[in-house]
Write a protein that holds these residues in place. Structure first.
Motif, short mmCIF file in Angstrom:
data_model
loop_
_atom_site.label_atom_id
_atom_site.label_comp_id
_atom_site.label_asym_id
_atom_site.label_seq_id
_atom_site.Cartn_x
_atom_site.Cartn_y
_atom_site.Cartn_z
N CYS A 31 0.84 -1.20 0.00
CA CYS A 31 0.00 0.00 0.00
C CYS A 31 0.88 1.24 0.00
N ASN A 69 0.67 1.24 -5.08
CA ASN A 69 -0.31 2.23 -5.54
C ASN A 69 0.02 3.61 -4.96
N ASP A 214 -6.81 -0.46 -4.59
CA ASP A 214 -5.74 -1.47 -4.47
C ASP A 214 -6.10 -2.75 -5.21
N HIS A 239 -8.65 -1.64 6.29
CA HIS A 239 -8.30 -1.54 4.87
C HIS A 239 -8.03 -2.91 4.22
N GLU A 243 -10.02 -5.13 1.35
CA GLU A 243 -9.42 -5.65 0.12
C GLU A 243 -9.75 -7.12 -0.09
ZN ZN Z 1 -3.88 0.15 0.34
#
Ligand code: ZN
Length: 448
Positions: A31, A69, A214, A239, A243
């Motif tokens: 990330c 990213n 992501d 987070h 995902e």
């Molecule tokens: Zn991320």
């Protein structure tokens, strides 16, 4: 033969042998930053840890595609740009560039591809539509498309936290009275006026939610499953749970990621070093004061999963360590010491869940042995240490001979516990305009 690599997998909470999906090829994603401010040392720690992870994997023979990213569209960016009267996309581009410059300056060079969210909007839309057609996502009128956590019973498997009652910073930001469950999160935000917007007839004009970029990006580059996902410990929940929910729901393939790795916090006086505290230096400021080798040594001086304390003294100790390496590197001697044991010990440490402090101990064992014998390691040893850890300094600290001699005498006196002499020599150094601090890596001399 060095032992095979094993690493701690946050998903299974166990140290496991490392077995990639495809023999020698590794897909690794970490990330990246939200680019609305200068990167601080806490984030720099995470990126330095994974820089070394990627470099080590390459060193032991893996072909690593390392993807990161860049979150360049997000609530915080919009708010910050508005406060400064700036265009949010242009503002984010500026901080994206600053981030990449800072990373290069710190020696974080392992990333193969940086993927800004705004350059992957089509991939985001595709994934959102997949989730709509499979019934995982619902629309709140005038607000956005939300992921329904009741459609993904595995939610919480990474962090061990249940999602339906989740009340975290992000579900608060993605807040709406009309959400089906407290923890439901937005995957496509319908834009309010004045905000950046991407048109779409099916979704409505809007922009990506934070979690979706992501998985849209990794599915695009790696497919629905890959080997290693890294990030800061604070991203594990919600987070990374989000995902997993998105990608496993979109593809039906489990597991989305084989190995999850999380880097510990940088702490200052036991307080979590978070941006909201505003009590720390940016990486950019620190790079003006310290050689990148010193900062890297410090950032890697504790195991990546453990917290790291941010103190002036810790930075001084790192400076002293880097000075020792630098002095040895510039020393002339006809006696060349054998470095094989040190290299073996570094392999053993790194193959055991990337134990950088143990690897550094092996380096310093060799430094001590070389100094004791008046010998030097071969130059290839420094090249190796530089390639993997980036702890070979750019500049040698300039200390006049006269000062160096007093420092050595003082060190010898200390070792014999002759503190009267050592104090006298310290005063002598002070008269010459130098201070000396004792660290675990020996004395650190500084011009006042
Ligand atoms: Zn991320």
């Amino acid at each position: 033969m060095p032992p095979r690599l094993q690493l701690y997998n946050s998903l299974t909470r166990k140290v496991e042998p490392f077995v990639p999906r495809e023999d020698k090829k590794i897909h690794m994603f970490v990330c990246g930053p939200t680019v609305y401010d200068s990167v601080h040392l806490g984030n720099a720690r995470t990126f330095t840890v994974f820089d070394v992870v990627a470099k080590w994997l390459r060193h032991i023979g893996y072909e690593v595609t390392y993807l990161q990213n860049i979150t360049d569209i997000e609530d915080k960016i919009i708010a910050r740009a508005a406060a400064k009267g700036r265009d949010p996309l242009e503002y984010a581009r500026e901080y994206d560039q600053k981030f990449r410059d800072d990373m290069r300056a710190l020696g974080n060079t392992a990333v193969s591809t940086y993927a800004p969210a705004t350059e992957h909007i089509d991939q985001v839309k595709t994934q959102v539509k997949k989730l709509i057609s499979s019934g995982h996502v619902y629309l709140i009128d005038g607000d956005g498309w939300y992921f329904d956590l009741t459609t993904f019973p595995d939610y919480g498997k990474l962090s061990g936290r249940t999602g339906l009652a989740a009340n975290d910073a992000y579900s608060r930001i993605d807040d709406s009275e009309k959400k089906r469950n407290t923890g439901d999160f937005c995957v496509w935000k319908l834009s309010k006026s004045g905000e950046p917007v991407w048109e779409d007839t099916e979704l409505g004009a809007g922009r990506p939610g934070w979690h979706i970029e992501d998985t849209a990006i990794t599915e695009h580059y790696f497919g629905p499953q890959y080997d290693v996902h890294g990030g800061g410990m604070d991203l594990k929940f919600p987070h990374h749970e989000a995902e997993i929910a998105q990608q496993e729901s979109a593809s039906g393939l489990v597991p989305f990621v084989r190995y999850w790795m999380h880097a510990g916090f940088l702490e200052t006086k036991s307080e979590k070093m978070s941006k909201s505290l505003g009590n720390f230096a940016t990486l950019h400021d620190l790079l003006e004061k310290y050689d990148p080798a010193v900062l890297r040594f410090y950032l890697l001086s504790n195991h990546y999963r453990a917290p790291l304390e941010f103190t002036e003294h810790a930075l001084d100790a790192s400076q002293a360590a880097i000075n020792r390496i630098s002095e040895l590197m510039h020393k002339r001697s006809d006696i060349v010491i054998d470095e094989k044991t040190a290299i073996e010990n570094i392999h053993e440490a790194m193959n055991d869940d990337f134990n950088t402090p143990k690897a550094f101990a092996a380096i310093f064992e060799l430094v001590r042995e070389a100094n004791a014998k008046g010998a030097v390691p071969p130059h290839s040893f420094f090249a190796f240490v530089g390639d993997i850890f980036g702890i070979i300094p750019e500049q040698l600290a300039e200390i006049p001979n006269e000062v160096g001699k007093i420092v050595d005498e003082r060190q010898a006196a200390r070792e014999q516990k002759d503190f009267a002499t050592s104090d006298r020599l310290r005063d002598q150094l002070a008269d010459l305009g130098y201070t000396v601090d004792d660290t675990p890596y020996g004395p650190l001399v500084k011009k006042r």
